[in-house]
Structures are given as C-alpha cells and as structure tokens.
Write a protein that holds these residues in place. Structure first.
Motif, PDB file in Angstrom:
ATOM      1  N   ASN A 193      10.726  -6.928   4.010  1.00 23.46           N
ATOM      2  CA  ASN A 193      10.224  -8.303   3.950  1.00 23.46           C
ATOM      3  C   ASN A 193       8.910  -8.474   4.715  1.00 23.46           C
ATOM      4  N   ASN A 194       8.174  -7.387   4.866  1.00 24.45           N
ATOM      5  CA  ASN A 194       6.875  -7.478   5.515  1.00 24.45           C
ATOM      6  C   ASN A 194       5.974  -8.409   4.712  1.00 24.45           C
ATOM      7  N   ILE A 195       5.313  -9.333   5.405  1.00 21.39           N
ATOM      8  CA  ILE A 195       4.457 -10.312   4.740  1.00 21.39           C
ATOM      9  C   ILE A 195       3.368  -9.630   3.921  1.00 21.39           C
ATOM     10  N   MET A 196       3.029  -8.396   4.281  1.00 25.47           N
ATOM     11  CA  MET A 196       1.984  -7.670   3.558  1.00 25.47           C
ATOM     12  C   MET A 196       2.352  -7.484   2.097  1.00 25.47           C
ATOM     13  N   TRP A 197       3.607  -7.032   1.827  1.00 26.75           N
ATOM     14  CA  TRP A 197       4.016  -6.777   0.448  1.00 26.75           C
ATOM     15  C   TRP A 197       4.101  -8.073  -0.344  1.00 26.75           C
ATOM     16  N   ALA A 198       4.601  -9.126   0.284  1.00 26.38           N
ATOM     17  CA  ALA A 198       4.683 -10.419  -0.396  1.00 26.38           C
ATOM     18  C   ALA A 198       3.282 -10.928  -0.727  1.00 26.38           C
ATOM     19  N   THR A 199       2.360 -10.767   0.204  1.00 27.82           N
ATOM     20  CA  THR A 199       0.984 -11.225  -0.003  1.00 27.82           C
ATOM     21  C   THR A 199       0.305 -10.430  -1.111  1.00 27.82           C
ATOM     22  N   ILE A 200       0.524  -9.110  -1.107  1.00 30.92           N
ATOM     23  CA  ILE A 200      -0.089  -8.261  -2.146  1.00 30.92           C
ATOM     24  C   ILE A 200       0.383  -8.680  -3.531  1.00 30.92           C
ATOM     25  N   LEU A 201       1.685  -8.920  -3.669  1.00 31.01           N
ATOM     26  CA  LEU A 201       2.219  -9.345  -4.963  1.00 31.01           C
ATOM     27  C   LEU A 201       1.645 -10.690  -5.375  1.00 31.01           C
ATOM     28  N   GLY A 202       1.450 -11.570  -4.399  1.00 29.73           N
ATOM     29  CA  GLY A 202       0.850 -12.869  -4.694  1.00 29.73           C
ATOM     30  C   GLY A 202      -0.589 -12.729  -5.156  1.00 29.73           C
ATOM     31  N   ILE A 203      -1.360 -11.885  -4.468  1.00 29.35           N
ATOM     32  CA  ILE A 203      -2.770 -11.674  -4.826  1.00 29.35           C
ATOM     33  C   ILE A 203      -2.891 -11.031  -6.209  1.00 29.35           C
ATOM     34  N   ILE A 204      -2.033 -10.044  -6.467  1.00 30.11           N
ATOM     35  CA  ILE A 204      -2.055  -9.379  -7.778  1.00 30.11           C
ATOM     36  C   ILE A 204      -1.752 -10.373  -8.887  1.00 30.11           C
ATOM     37  N   SER A 205      -0.793 -11.251  -8.647  1.00 28.11           N
ATOM     38  CA  SER A 205      -0.422 -12.254  -9.650  1.00 28.11           C
ATOM     39  C   SER A 205      -1.554 -13.246  -9.882  1.00 28.11           C
ATOM     40  N   ILE A 206      -2.204 -13.677  -8.797  1.00 27.49           N
ATOM     41  CA  ILE A 206      -3.336 -14.598  -8.929  1.00 27.49           C
ATOM     42  C   ILE A 206      -4.482 -13.915  -9.679  1.00 27.49           C
ATOM     43  N   PHE A 207      -4.720 -12.638  -9.370  1.00 26.90           N
ATOM     44  CA  PHE A 207      -5.742 -11.871 -10.075  1.00 26.90           C
ATOM     45  C   PHE A 207      -5.395 -11.782 -11.564  1.00 26.90           C
ATOM     46  N   GLY A 208      -4.099 -11.526 -11.845  1.00 25.62           N
ATOM     47  CA  GLY A 208      -3.653 -11.453 -13.234  1.00 25.62           C
ATOM     48  C   GLY A 208      -3.843 -12.778 -13.962  1.00 25.62           C
TER      49      GLY A 208
END
Length: 297
Positions: free
Chosen positions: A219-234
């Motif tokens: 549950n590291n905030i890093m992985w959650a943030t990366i998935l969020g950024i990837i989704s926004i990029f998508g």
C-alpha cells in the motif's frame, strides 16, 4: 473469513454498554436504523471507514469489534467496491469493455465496412502488425471477462482486479512494442517512434504497479500514485485527443467515420476513471487498517 455474526454481537454489546439505541447510533453515522439492525443481525457489515467511526462513537477499540486478521481479510478477500450502485455501474462498464474489445479488432468479420475507418498509409502498409494487435487483444477480453464475472458474483477482490488490469496493461505493452517494430522498420520519424516506445514503457510500468499494489498488497503511496498518473495519461492520450478528432470530423459531416473510428475510445475513458476510483478506495481501506494497527501497538 470475517465472521459477520460475531461482529454483529460485539457491536450490539458495545452499543448497549454505551447506552445507545440503534436509532441514536444510526443518526450519528447518518444512516438508517435498519442498516444498524442488519449489522447486528449478522446480515451485513460496514466498510472499515464506517467501522472506525463506530468505534470512536462507542468509545471502544476497533479490535473490540473486529480483529486485525479479520480487518485484513475484509480488505483483501472481499470486493473492493461494496456500494451496490457503483458495482452495478462497474458490471455495465466491464460488459461494454468486453463487447468493444471483441468488435473493434475484427470489423470485417462482424459485417462492418473497414473502408470507412480513417487508416493512415503506415497502418495499411503494416496491416499484419495491427492484426497481431487484434489477436493479443483477446487477452484483454479474457481479463475483463474475468473481472465481469467476479463483479456479477460480488467477489471482485483486489487480487482479481489486479489480474484484470495486468492483462490490460500487458496487452497494451505488446501492441505498442509491435507498433514500435513496424515504425522502426518503416523508417518513421524518430519523434513518433519515441512516443510509441514511451507508451510501451508506461504500460510496462502499469503492469509492475498492479503487481505490487493489487497482488502483493503493497500500500505504498508510490504505487497508488503511479497507477493514478498512468490512468490520467491514458485519459489524455487515448480519450481527450481522440475526442478532439471526433468533434472535428463530426463538424465536417463525417458521422459514419466518427462513430466507428472513435467509439472504441469512449469506454476506455470510463475504464481509466474507474481504475483511479478502485485504487483510491483500496488505498483508503488499507490505510484505515494500518492506522488501527498502529494505535493498538
């Protein structure tokens, strides 16, 4: 697995010890008396955020209501999305995704006139590479069909969501790599090649992030943030850009091209938005468990 009957009994005892009625507790939680009654009868259970509020209202430790092991089971084994309305929307979304992924790569076999699609010269020259993309898209169909079945059953746990999204990002990675090879062989502009390669790496990062966040329960905030950024990029690359082209061609009167050529991207907008929602909900649940465990220590 979590024992709802035991939770309901613990909740009833804590409430009566506090001298509160079901109605009084329900009002403080902004819920109905029937909801509290369902909890105490062992028919349903609140989410962890609500459980934390209950423990604060009743002046007890969350562990007095649910053990740490049960709290982790609730998060990791139960559906991430527990709201029935949102789950229904998710079922519809996965259904649309599966249908769209089946139809889009194989228009000719389903009676569509592929000539109405605005293909570029490059796509026509390297049609075999795009056919490969259509074949591997079947893996995306399998991934989202798996999510759909589990969503209908009310069993879409974090691990199952992760498997579906791993398939999604993996296929995107393969398709972009295939396109990279085609463009490289054709001698396309280096800027286009770089963009395709960047998209491939972003989807590979999506695979890695899903493995750590959903599968390995990190549950590291890093992985959650990366998935969020990837989704926004998508959302930007696959949706907003295509939305602009859709509006432009529609204004020019090419509705037949617009509808078929860009309908594929509409459901992807909802998919990217939904993964952000799923990540936020799961991260919040895990964070509540971590906070409760830290207090007990």
């Amino acid at each position: 697995m979590f024992n709802m009957v035991e939770f309901g009994e613990q909740l009833r005892r804590a409430r009566e010890k506090k001298g509160m009625t079901q109605q009084a507790l329900a009002e403080q939680l902004s819920m109905t008396k029937q909801t509290v009654s369902h909890w105490e009868c062992g028919e349903r259970y609140p989410d962890l955020v609500t459980t934390k509020k209950i423990s604060q209202i009743l002046g007890v430790s969350p562990d007095d209501l649910i053990s740490e092991e049960d709290m982790e089971n609730i998060v990791e084994r139960n559906p991430v999305i527990e709201n029935s309305l949102i789950n229904t929307l998710m079922v519809l979304l996965y259904t649309v995704a599966v249908i769209s992924l089946i139809i889009t790569p194989y228009p000719r076999f389903l009676g569509f006139d592929v000539d109405i699609v605005d293909h570029s010269t490059l796509e026509q020259k390297f049609g075999e590479f795009y056919l490969t993309g259509g074949v591997v898209s079947l893996l995306q169909v399998a991934g989202f069909l798996y999510c759909l079945i589990n969503a209908i059953k009310g069993k879409l746990s974090p691990r199952r969501i992760g498997l579906g999204w791993i398939m999604f990002f993996t296929v995107n990675f393969v398709i972009h790599c295939t396109n990279f090879i085609a463009l490289l062989s054709y001698g396309a502009d280096w800027q286009i090649i770089s963009l395709i390669l960047a998209n491939a790496m972003i989807n590979l990062l999506g695979v890695v992030s899903c493995i750590f966040f959903f599968i390995k329960k990190n549950n590291n905030i890093m992985w959650a943030t990366i998935l969020g950024i990837i989704s926004i990029f998508g959302l930007y690359v696959d949706v907003l850009h295509e939305l602009y082209d859709f509006i432009k061609t529609a204004i020019e009167g090419d509705w037949h091209i617009s509808w078929y050529g860009y309908s594929y991207y509409w459901y992807k907008a909802a998919l990217y938005a939904f993964i952000i929602y799923q990540v936020v909900v799961l991260y919040r649940k895990r964070k509540v468990v971590a906070e409760i465990e830290a207090i007990d220590r």
